[in-house]
Design a protein around this motif. Sequence first.
Motif, mmCIF file in Angstrom:
data_model
loop_
_atom_site.group_PDB
_atom_site.id
_atom_site.type_symbol
_atom_site.label_atom_id
_atom_site.label_comp_id
_atom_site.label_asym_id
_atom_site.label_seq_id
_atom_site.Cartn_x
_atom_site.Cartn_y
_atom_site.Cartn_z
ATOM 1 N N GLU A 82 40.340 22.896 18.954
ATOM 2 C CA GLU A 82 41.340 23.965 18.970
ATOM 3 C C GLU A 82 40.916 25.077 19.934
ATOM 4 O OE1 GLU A 82 39.880 22.934 15.970
ATOM 5 O OE2 GLU A 82 41.494 21.524 15.539
ATOM 6 N N LEU A 83 39.627 25.430 19.896
ATOM 7 C CA LEU A 83 39.130 26.466 20.813
ATOM 8 C C LEU A 83 39.064 25.951 22.245
ATOM 9 C CD1 LEU A 83 36.332 28.203 18.722
ATOM 10 C CD2 LEU A 83 38.637 29.014 19.211
ATOM 11 N N ARG A 84 38.763 24.672 22.420
ATOM 12 C CA ARG A 84 38.750 24.098 23.773
ATOM 13 C C ARG A 84 40.130 24.187 24.409
ATOM 14 N NH1 ARG A 84 35.191 18.524 23.213
ATOM 15 N NH2 ARG A 84 33.194 19.533 22.781
ATOM 16 N N VAL A 85 41.159 23.868 23.628
ATOM 17 C CA VAL A 85 42.536 23.942 24.141
ATOM 18 C C VAL A 85 42.889 25.387 24.490
ATOM 19 C CG1 VAL A 85 44.973 23.642 23.525
ATOM 20 C CG2 VAL A 85 43.312 21.852 22.977
ATOM 21 N N GLN A 86 42.503 26.329 23.621
ATOM 22 C CA GLN A 86 42.757 27.743 23.904
ATOM 23 C C GLN A 86 42.047 28.170 25.187
ATOM 24 O OE1 GLN A 86 41.590 30.060 20.501
ATOM 25 N NE2 GLN A 86 43.258 29.282 19.223
ATOM 26 N N LEU A 87 40.807 27.716 25.364
ATOM 27 C CA LEU A 87 40.046 28.072 26.556
ATOM 28 C C LEU A 87 40.699 27.495 27.804
ATOM 29 C CD1 LEU A 87 37.689 29.347 28.027
ATOM 30 C CD2 LEU A 87 36.297 27.365 27.396
ATOM 31 N N ILE A 88 41.139 26.262 27.747
ATOM 32 C CA ILE A 88 41.797 25.651 28.909
ATOM 33 C C ILE A 88 43.062 26.415 29.265
ATOM 34 C CG2 ILE A 88 43.024 23.583 29.697
ATOM 35 C CD1 ILE A 88 40.738 21.967 28.395
ATOM 36 N N ASP A 89 43.814 26.858 28.252
ATOM 37 C CA ASP A 89 44.989 27.701 28.514
ATOM 38 C C ASP A 89 44.577 29.001 29.200
ATOM 39 O OD1 ASP A 89 46.642 25.799 27.378
ATOM 40 O OD2 ASP A 89 46.792 26.829 25.443
ATOM 41 N N GLU A 90 43.483 29.589 28.738
ATOM 42 C CA GLU A 90 42.969 30.826 29.329
ATOM 43 C C GLU A 90 42.546 30.602 30.776
ATOM 44 O OE1 GLU A 90 41.552 34.646 30.042
ATOM 45 O OE2 GLU A 90 42.823 33.967 28.399
ATOM 46 N N LEU A 91 41.988 29.436 31.069
ATOM 47 C CA LEU A 91 41.547 29.143 32.437
ATOM 48 C C LEU A 91 42.723 29.152 33.409
ATOM 49 C CD1 LEU A 91 38.943 26.296 31.792
ATOM 50 C CD2 LEU A 91 38.521 28.747 32.089
ATOM 51 N N SER A 92 43.871 28.684 32.966
ATOM 52 C CA SER A 92 45.069 28.727 33.810
ATOM 53 C C SER A 92 45.454 30.168 34.127
ATOM 54 C CB SER A 92 46.242 28.027 33.122
ATOM 55 O OG SER A 92 45.952 26.681 32.908
ATOM 56 N N LEU A 93 45.349 31.034 33.123
ATOM 57 C CA LEU A 93 45.653 32.454 33.337
ATOM 58 C C LEU A 93 44.645 33.097 34.278
ATOM 59 C CD1 LEU A 93 46.539 33.460 29.655
ATOM 60 C CD2 LEU A 93 48.133 33.016 31.538
ATOM 61 N N ARG A 94 43.357 32.738 34.108
ATOM 62 C CA ARG A 94 42.322 33.274 35.003
ATOM 63 C C ARG A 94 42.573 32.862 36.443
ATOM 64 N NH1 ARG A 94 36.809 31.889 31.560
ATOM 65 N NH2 ARG A 94 37.422 33.050 29.717
ATOM 66 N N LYS A 95 42.941 31.604 36.628
ATOM 67 C CA LYS A 95 43.191 31.098 37.979
ATOM 68 C C LYS A 95 44.344 31.858 38.626
ATOM 69 C CE LYS A 95 43.922 26.848 40.542
ATOM 70 N NZ LYS A 95 44.011 25.388 40.477
ATOM 71 N N ALA A 96 45.418 32.067 37.887
ATOM 72 C CA ALA A 96 46.570 32.801 38.409
ATOM 73 C C ALA A 96 46.197 34.243 38.737
ATOM 74 C CB ALA A 96 47.715 32.759 37.403
ATOM 75 N N LYS A 97 45.420 34.869 37.847
ATOM 76 C CA LYS A 97 45.008 36.257 38.069
ATOM 77 C C LYS A 97 44.127 36.374 39.320
ATOM 78 C CE LYS A 97 42.548 40.099 35.937
ATOM 79 N NZ LYS A 97 41.717 40.535 34.819
ATOM 80 N N LEU A 98 43.182 35.452 39.478
ATOM 81 C CA LEU A 98 42.315 35.476 40.657
ATOM 82 C C LEU A 98 43.108 35.244 41.940
ATOM 83 C CD1 LEU A 98 39.216 33.564 39.279
ATOM 84 C CD2 LEU A 98 39.339 35.993 39.868
ATOM 85 N N ALA A 99 44.092 34.348 41.882
ATOM 86 C CA ALA A 99 44.923 34.090 43.056
ATOM 87 C C ALA A 99 45.725 35.328 43.431
ATOM 88 C CB ALA A 99 45.858 32.915 42.794
ATOM 89 N N THR A 100 46.253 36.038 42.430
ATOM 90 C CA THR A 100 47.014 37.264 42.666
ATOM 91 C C THR A 100 46.118 38.340 43.273
ATOM 92 O OG1 THR A 100 48.493 36.771 40.827
ATOM 93 C CG2 THR A 100 48.413 39.055 41.573
ATOM 94 N N GLU A 101 44.916 38.503 42.702
ATOM 95 C CA GLU A 101 43.984 39.500 43.223
ATOM 96 C C GLU A 101 43.569 39.178 44.655
ATOM 97 O OE1 GLU A 101 40.812 39.530 40.380
ATOM 98 O OE2 GLU A 101 41.969 40.643 38.897
ATOM 99 N N LYS A 102 43.380 37.912 44.945
ATOM 100 C CA LYS A 102 42.991 37.504 46.290
ATOM 101 C C LYS A 102 44.118 37.781 47.281
ATOM 102 C CE LYS A 102 41.121 33.654 48.907
ATOM 103 N NZ LYS A 102 40.668 32.245 48.867
ATOM 104 N N ALA A 103 45.360 37.530 46.868
ATOM 105 C CA ALA A 103 46.514 37.768 47.740
ATOM 106 C C ALA A 103 46.706 39.252 48.009
ATOM 107 C CB ALA A 103 47.770 37.176 47.109
ATOM 108 N N GLU A 104 46.353 40.087 47.045
ATOM 109 C CA GLU A 104 46.528 41.537 47.199
ATOM 110 C C GLU A 104 45.413 42.186 48.000
ATOM 111 O OE1 GLU A 104 46.831 42.895 43.182
ATOM 112 O OE2 GLU A 104 48.909 42.220 42.969
ATOM 113 N N THR A 105 44.285 41.485 48.148
ATOM 114 C CA THR A 105 43.150 42.033 48.883
ATOM 115 C C THR A 105 43.392 41.900 50.383
ATOM 116 O OG1 THR A 105 41.690 41.367 47.100
ATOM 117 C CG2 THR A 105 40.651 41.889 49.218
#
Length: 98
Positions: A74-97
Amino acid sequence: MSDLKSAACGAECDPTSPGAFDKQQSQSSGTDAPIMTVPSPCIDICKIDGNTGLCIGCLRTRDEIRGWKNMPDELRVQLIDELSLRKAKLATEKAETP
């Protein structure tokens, strides 16, 4: 495999190693119902980014990498979902830099 890579990822980094992915197992009650487990998100690019504290390959923290083997599905699935959010956030931050 380097010592850092071994320490950070263990068996999860090598899909051919025994126990790298928990395979379906029969329940101890003798039924043939499989117990499903969540495979590691490791992609064999094991290096922690000094700025974010995340692995540049799988985007997990050191603690998340270390704890993966003992983490319930259950926590692994939650973490994998979080990883998708992290990836999107990092991509957004990179595009704004600039």
